[in-house]
Design an enzyme around this catalytic site. Structure first.
Site, PDB file in Angstrom:
ATOM      1  N   ARG A 171      -1.485  -6.224  -2.399  1.00 30.76           N
ATOM      2  CA  ARG A 171      -2.092  -5.060  -3.061  1.00 30.76           C
ATOM      3  C   ARG A 171      -2.085  -5.319  -4.551  1.00 30.76           C
ATOM      4  O   ARG A 171      -1.044  -5.535  -5.160  1.00 30.76           O
ATOM      5  CB  ARG A 171      -1.279  -3.803  -2.721  1.00 30.76           C
ATOM      6  CG  ARG A 171      -1.852  -2.529  -3.319  1.00 30.76           C
ATOM      7  CD  ARG A 171      -1.015  -1.337  -2.863  1.00 30.76           C
ATOM      8  NE  ARG A 171      -1.585  -0.080  -3.307  1.00 30.76           N
ATOM      9  CZ  ARG A 171      -1.346   0.468  -4.490  1.00 30.76           C
ATOM     10  NH1 ARG A 171      -0.550  -0.144  -5.366  1.00 30.76           N
ATOM     11  NH2 ARG A 171      -1.903   1.619  -4.813  1.00 30.76           N
ATOM     12  N   SER A 239      -3.990   4.490   5.488  1.00 27.53           N
ATOM     13  CA  SER A 239      -3.063   5.421   4.823  1.00 27.53           C
ATOM     14  C   SER A 239      -3.378   6.841   5.256  1.00 27.53           C
ATOM     15  O   SER A 239      -4.546   7.247   5.235  1.00 27.53           O
ATOM     16  CB  SER A 239      -3.253   5.365   3.300  1.00 27.53           C
ATOM     17  OG  SER A 239      -2.924   4.098   2.821  1.00 27.53           O
ATOM     18  N   LYS A 268       1.700   4.261  -7.369  1.00 23.72           N
ATOM     19  CA  LYS A 268       0.287   4.445  -7.037  1.00 23.72           C
ATOM     20  C   LYS A 268      -0.304   5.494  -7.972  1.00 23.72           C
ATOM     21  O   LYS A 268       0.266   6.588  -8.098  1.00 23.72           O
ATOM     22  CB  LYS A 268       0.187   4.907  -5.579  1.00 23.72           C
ATOM     23  CG  LYS A 268      -1.217   4.979  -5.035  1.00 23.72           C
ATOM     24  CD  LYS A 268      -1.178   5.404  -3.568  1.00 23.72           C
ATOM     25  CE  LYS A 268      -2.561   5.472  -2.980  1.00 23.72           C
ATOM     26  NZ  LYS A 268      -2.539   5.864  -1.563  1.00 23.72           N
TER      27      LYS A 268
HETATM   28  N1  3NM Z   1       0.549   4.198  -0.752  1.00 22.00           N
HETATM   29  P1  3NM Z   1       6.638   2.446  -4.011  1.00 22.00           P
HETATM   30  S1  3NM Z   1       2.465   5.559  -1.675  1.00 22.00           S
HETATM   31  C1  3NM Z   1       0.626   2.081  -2.035  1.00 22.00           C
HETATM   32  O1  3NM Z   1       1.343   7.479   0.350  1.00 22.00           O
HETATM   33  C2  3NM Z   1       1.133   3.411  -1.718  1.00 22.00           C
HETATM   34  O2  3NM Z   1      -0.211   6.167   1.040  1.00 22.00           O
HETATM   35  C3  3NM Z   1       1.154   5.388  -0.646  1.00 22.00           C
HETATM   36  O3  3NM Z   1       5.069   2.209  -3.777  1.00 22.00           O
HETATM   37  C4  3NM Z   1       0.735   6.424   0.315  1.00 22.00           C
HETATM   38  O4  3NM Z   1       7.350   1.874  -2.856  1.00 22.00           O
HETATM   39  C5  3NM Z   1       2.231   4.017  -2.314  1.00 22.00           C
HETATM   40  O5  3NM Z   1       6.929   1.680  -5.286  1.00 22.00           O
HETATM   41  C6  3NM Z   1       3.099   3.409  -3.361  1.00 22.00           C
HETATM   42  O6  3NM Z   1       6.821   3.915  -4.176  1.00 22.00           O
HETATM   43  C7  3NM Z   1       4.366   2.843  -2.785  1.00 22.00           C
END
Ligand code: 3NM
Length: 342
Positions: A171, A239, A268
């Protein structure tokens, strides 16, 4: 004797049903073994019983069932999964009709042949469902160079593999297509060697170009049916942020869903409001395909997610942002294992 008419109609019905499955296996999933097996079953179905009486009693125009079927709304097929399901049922029911009718006519031996085809079809149905969903894993790691303490994605991926991570998603929101393609090509070589599942975020074209194992898409991306048409049997992850989206993703044929954001996340941009632990709990109780919890998950709160039904945990910042990735993963795994025992 109308039993001949039943046999004739059902040999056609079963062969046609098998043909639909055969073409799905051949053109969508590109599975040689299953395609061959289905073709074989179709031939046996057509050849095992032939009798002039079948043609003699055939009367498609006078078939009273035609009008009933033409007016039925049950023919609606919402997804490829529905299509597979409906055609296996059609094949199995048709075979049962053939078996019983042959027995009425005294053809016990031939009836056994059709019974065997029916049993083979149950097996194949299971094989179809098994599709390459190599996604069942504990920690699902996602790259993010800007959070990686100056390391590039390739070296982070090497560290993840060294730490025995089995699923990695690429990503990268701030790079050009050509940079991403170059990086993914290099990563694919090492994930292949290590037997690690490699998923690409968003870019279906890159996923196809490098023959990635899968693609992960968001709610604003192309519909799943279109992506499936492009990627065939590759894994499709979607997602989701609420139960409606989760149910729709399953109906549309996703192989797994992302479930989040469980907690607040800074990783994100434009992220939806936190869906909370209730949503992961709901998914664990209501969704049968694999699911991956995501969003703000870290070593400190992961057990809470596990206690609320999380089995697979996607993380970016807590892992790629740690100095010692291998140690980090080891320590998360130790927590998860203890959590499972308590
Ligand atoms: N998708 P971290 S939250 C890429 O809710 C992504 O669909 C999400 O990163 C969703 O582990 C997210 O640093 C970010 O919080 C996840």
């Amino acid at each position: 004797m109308n039993a001949y008419r039943i046999i004739d109609a059902n040999i056609n019905r079963v062969s046609e049903g098998i043909r639909v499955l055969e073409d799905i296996s051949r053109f969508i999933f590109e599975n040689k073994a299953i395609t061959k097996e289905l073709r074989n079953l179709r031939h046996i179905t057509r050849k095992s019983f032939k009798d002039d009486n079948m043609i003699k009693f055939r009367d498609s125009i006078g078939d009273i069932g035609f009008e009933i079927s033409a007016n039925s709304s049950l023919d609606k097929k919402e997804s490829i999964e529905n299509l597979i399901d409906a055609n296996f049922k059609r094949v199995q029911e048709g075979l049962r009709c053939i078996e019983e009718s042959l027995k009425i006519l005294g053809y016990y031996e031939i009836s056994k042949v059709y019974e065997n085809i029916r049993y083979s079809s149950y097996n194949l149905e299971k094989e179809f469902q098994k599709r390459d969903v190599a996604i069942d894993t504990d920690i699902y790691c996602i790259t993010g160079e800007e959070f990686s303490l100056g390391r590039d994605n390739l070296s982070v991926v090497k560290e993840l593999i060294d730490a025995d991570i089995k699923v990695i998603q690429y990503r990268e929101k701030n790079k050009s297509k050509s940079e991403k393609l170059k990086e993914c090509t290099e990563i694919k070589q090492i994930t292949d060697k290590a037997g690690v599942t490699f998923i690409i975020n968003d870019d279906v074209d890159i996923a196809m170009a490098i023959k990635a194992d899968g693609i992960h898409i968001g709610q604003g991306d192309m519909p799943i049916s279109e992506v499936r048409r492009l990627v065939g049997k590759r894994i499709i992850g979607v997602s989701t942020h609420n139960p409606d989206q989760a149910m729709k993703a399953v109906r549309d044929g996703a192989d797994y869903i992302g479930v989040g954001p469980v907690f607040e996340t800074k990783t994100k941009s434009n992220v939806e409001a936190s869906a909370g632990l209730d949503y992961i709990k709901w998914v664990s109780e209501n969704i049968t395909i694999p699911y991956v919890a995501i969003g703000g998950i870290n070593e400190e709160n992961i057990l809470l997610v596990q206690r609320n039904g999380g089995k697979s945990f996607a993380m970016i910042s807590d892992i790629v942002g740690s100095k010692d990735i291998k140690h980090k993963i080891k320590s998360i795994r130790a927590k998860l294992n203890i959590g499972e025992m308590s």
